[in-house]
Design an enzyme around this catalytic site. Structure first.
Site, PDB file in Angstrom:
ATOM      1  CB  ALA A  13      31.831  38.213  27.696  1.00 26.08           C
ATOM      2  CG  LEU A  17      31.685  38.525  37.584  1.00 22.86           C
ATOM      3  CD1 LEU A  17      31.546  37.966  39.421  1.00 22.86           C
ATOM      4  CD2 LEU A  17      31.120  40.037  38.218  1.00 22.86           C
ATOM      5  CB  SER A  18      31.601  36.608  32.314  1.00 21.69           C
ATOM      6  OG  SER A  18      31.426  35.588  31.061  1.00 21.69           O
ATOM      7  CE  LYS A 147      31.926  43.379  47.350  1.00 23.32           C
ATOM      8  NZ  LYS A 147      32.675  44.389  47.404  1.00 23.32           N
ATOM      9  CE  LYS A 181      26.333  35.004  49.702  1.00 26.10           C
ATOM     10  NZ  LYS A 181      26.764  34.526  48.339  1.00 26.10           N
ATOM     11  CD  GLU A 215      35.993  35.777  52.266  1.00 27.06           C
ATOM     12  OE1 GLU A 215      37.018  35.627  52.069  1.00 27.06           O
ATOM     13  OE2 GLU A 215      35.039  36.694  51.475  1.00 27.06           O
ATOM     14  CG  HIS A 239      28.866  41.920  50.745  1.00 28.14           C
ATOM     15  ND1 HIS A 239      28.463  41.894  49.834  1.00 28.14           N
ATOM     16  CD2 HIS A 239      30.151  41.001  50.744  1.00 28.14           C
ATOM     17  CE1 HIS A 239      29.428  42.496  48.883  1.00 28.14           C
ATOM     18  NE2 HIS A 239      30.258  41.273  49.166  1.00 28.14           N
TER      19      HIS A 239
END
Length: 493
Positions: A13, A17-18, A147, A181, A215, A239
């Site tokens: 946490a 990412l959190s 992932k 998305k 990107e 993806h």
């Protein structure tokens, strides 16, 4: 499908990412009043924080993503709890079980979010299972796994074998945030709610389909992870293959999760295997060199931190696939992804066949552009259909005009993929999560490429940062007339 109150237990946490995704997404669900009354968010971390410190940290995470509503923040803060523990020590789980059983504030439905290294998935689940935290006697238990699910086919199967000792498939939510998305979901609506294009959606009318995820950023601080993974594992295997399944699948019996996932698996099973000796005709890899992005000079991949000088890890990967079924036999599907490219975007480009030209043989119309259907996934969310029209005037000249449909009205805000997916976990809706046979067959598709590239350690092509990738990747195309489509705008405009 109604969401029930639950305890969201987040491992990792305090991590990136959190900070960037999970906490802001949960807060925005609360803003939209989508978090059921009584839902609690329990953070697991090593840091010696108390409750007040965790609330302050969470507030900073949310504030970094935009405006705060003090009333909502107050309500959201009351949902937050912090549990200090080392996830490698059993004591952490014994104390956690005691806390969840003892404290009546925590709902008995529990979702465990594993925002941790994949190498920790197995040990963490083993500890949770030992402490009876997966038992569904008083409420459901669900586990969300980020992932990558495995490093190759063998490791994915080994990981699945291990975690299936503790969980049923129905309890596992393999998250691919790309599928959350809005525009990706709109692909399903576009295909199956509009009968206009369905008769054309096959080998008789479509020449080829391209999937691009580019990107402008490099590998940033992920050097060690990225050098062991590479672009093929990081993006194509997950993806972009998922996007391919959505574009190519047959209409599911219903939008119910298993029907949808059954059709996606059928597509993956139908992909023609790539023989080892044909890998170079079906796949291309390259690494970014020095270049310029947005007017700034950037260094090459080999100059990045934690990258060995002899690395042949690809930062650009492209491949050509065929789907051997009735609908798509003979139609090439081209997929590419790259870092340090000219523009950051995700697009699907469907190129239709050329019309018969005899009708125009006595006019100045020599060769018309084919029709394209273009789907912008990010950052521009749109659907465009390009058509050839006659230019005004006395001459018989043509130009390309596009019919544009924006996915979002100007007054409608974007919703982060994680908001959708975290809510689906509460609802028990698994349609946008990956079933293991999907993961397994996706690994089977890329396995021959990975094995070939692993042996070839002497050389890798390069491309200048800020470009659209290596010119030599054109060799994947079946026809001279085919080329990478890098823009959502008609050529010449």
């Amino acid at each position: 499908m109604n969401a029930e109150p639950c305890t969201y237990v987040i491992f990792g946490a305090t991590g990136n990412l959190s900070r960037i995704k999970l906490m802001p997404a949960l807060y925005h669900l609360d803003v939209a009043r989508q978090l059921p009354e009584g839902t609690r968010i329990l953070a697991i971390g090593r840091r010696p924080w108390d409750q007040q410190k965790w609330v302050e940290e969470a507030r900073d995470m949310i504030q970094a993503k935009g405006d705060l509503d003090e009333n909502v923040l107050q309500r959201f803060s009351e949902r937050l709890y912090y549990h200090q523990g080392d996830i490698e020590q059993e004591q952490c789980y014994t104390d956690l079980a005691g806390l969840l059983n003892r404290n009546k504030n925590f709902p008995k439905n529990i979702a465990f979010y594993l925002s941790i290294s994949p190498s920790d998935f197995g040990p963490v689940m083993e500890f949770l299972s030992k402490n009876s935290l997966f038992d569904e006697e008083y409420g459901w238990r669900r586990v969300i796994i980020e992932k990558p699910f495995g490093y190759d086919l063998d490791s994915a199967q080994a990981l699945q074998k291990r975690i299936s000792q503790y969980l049923t498939e129905q309890q596992i939510y393999r998250i691919d945030h790309y599928l959350g998305k809005g525009m990706v979901q709109n692909v399903l609506v576009f295909r199956f709610a509009n009968v206009m294009l369905e008769p054309l959606w096959n080998r008789n009318y479509i020449d080829h389909i391209q999937f691009t995820h580019s990107e402008t950023i490099g590998i940033e601080s992920r050097g060690e992870y990225y050098d062991s993974a590479g672009a093929l594992r990081d993006m194509l295997q997950s993806h972009l293959l998922q996007l391919l399944t959505l574009m190519a699948m047959e209409p599911p019996v219903s939008m119910e999760a298993e029907s949808l996932r059954d059709e996606k698996v059928k597509v993956l099973k139908s992909i023609r295997p790539i023989p080892k000796e044909a890998v170079h005709g079906h796949a291309f890899r390259a690494q970014y060199g020095k270049g310029t992005i947005n007017g700034e000079k950037v260094k090459s991949y080999l100059q990045e931190e934690h990258i060995p000088a002899t690395s042949v890890t690809e930062t650009y990967a492209a491949m050509k696939l065929y789907i051997d079924n009735w609908r798509w036999r003979g139609v090439p599907f081209y997929l590419r992804t790259g870092k340090r490219m000219a523009k950051a975007q995700s697009t699907i480009s469907i190129c239709f066949r050329h019309p018969p030209l005899q009708f125009f043989r006595d006019t100045q119309v020599q060769c018309m552009n084919p029709n394209w259907v273009l789907l912008g996934i990010q950052p521009e969310e749109c659907i465009r259909i390009e058509m050839t029209v006659k230019e005004p005037g006395l001459e018989m000249n043509t130009r390309v005009s596009s019919l544009d449909a924006s996915f979002r009205n100007s007054d409608e805000k974007t919703i982060d993929a994680y908001e959708d997916l975290l809510l689906d976990v509460l609802k028990g809706d698994r349609s946008l999560f990956l079933r293991f046979d999907e993961v397994e067959h996706a690994w089977r598709v890329v396995e021959p490429i990975l094995q070939t590239w692993a042996i070839e350690r002497d050389y890798i092509a390069t491309y200048p940062a800020g470009s659209w990738g290596p010119e030599d990747s054109r060799r994947l195309f079946d026809k001279e007339a085919q080329s990478w489509r890098s823009s959502l705008i008609p050529e010449g405009k």
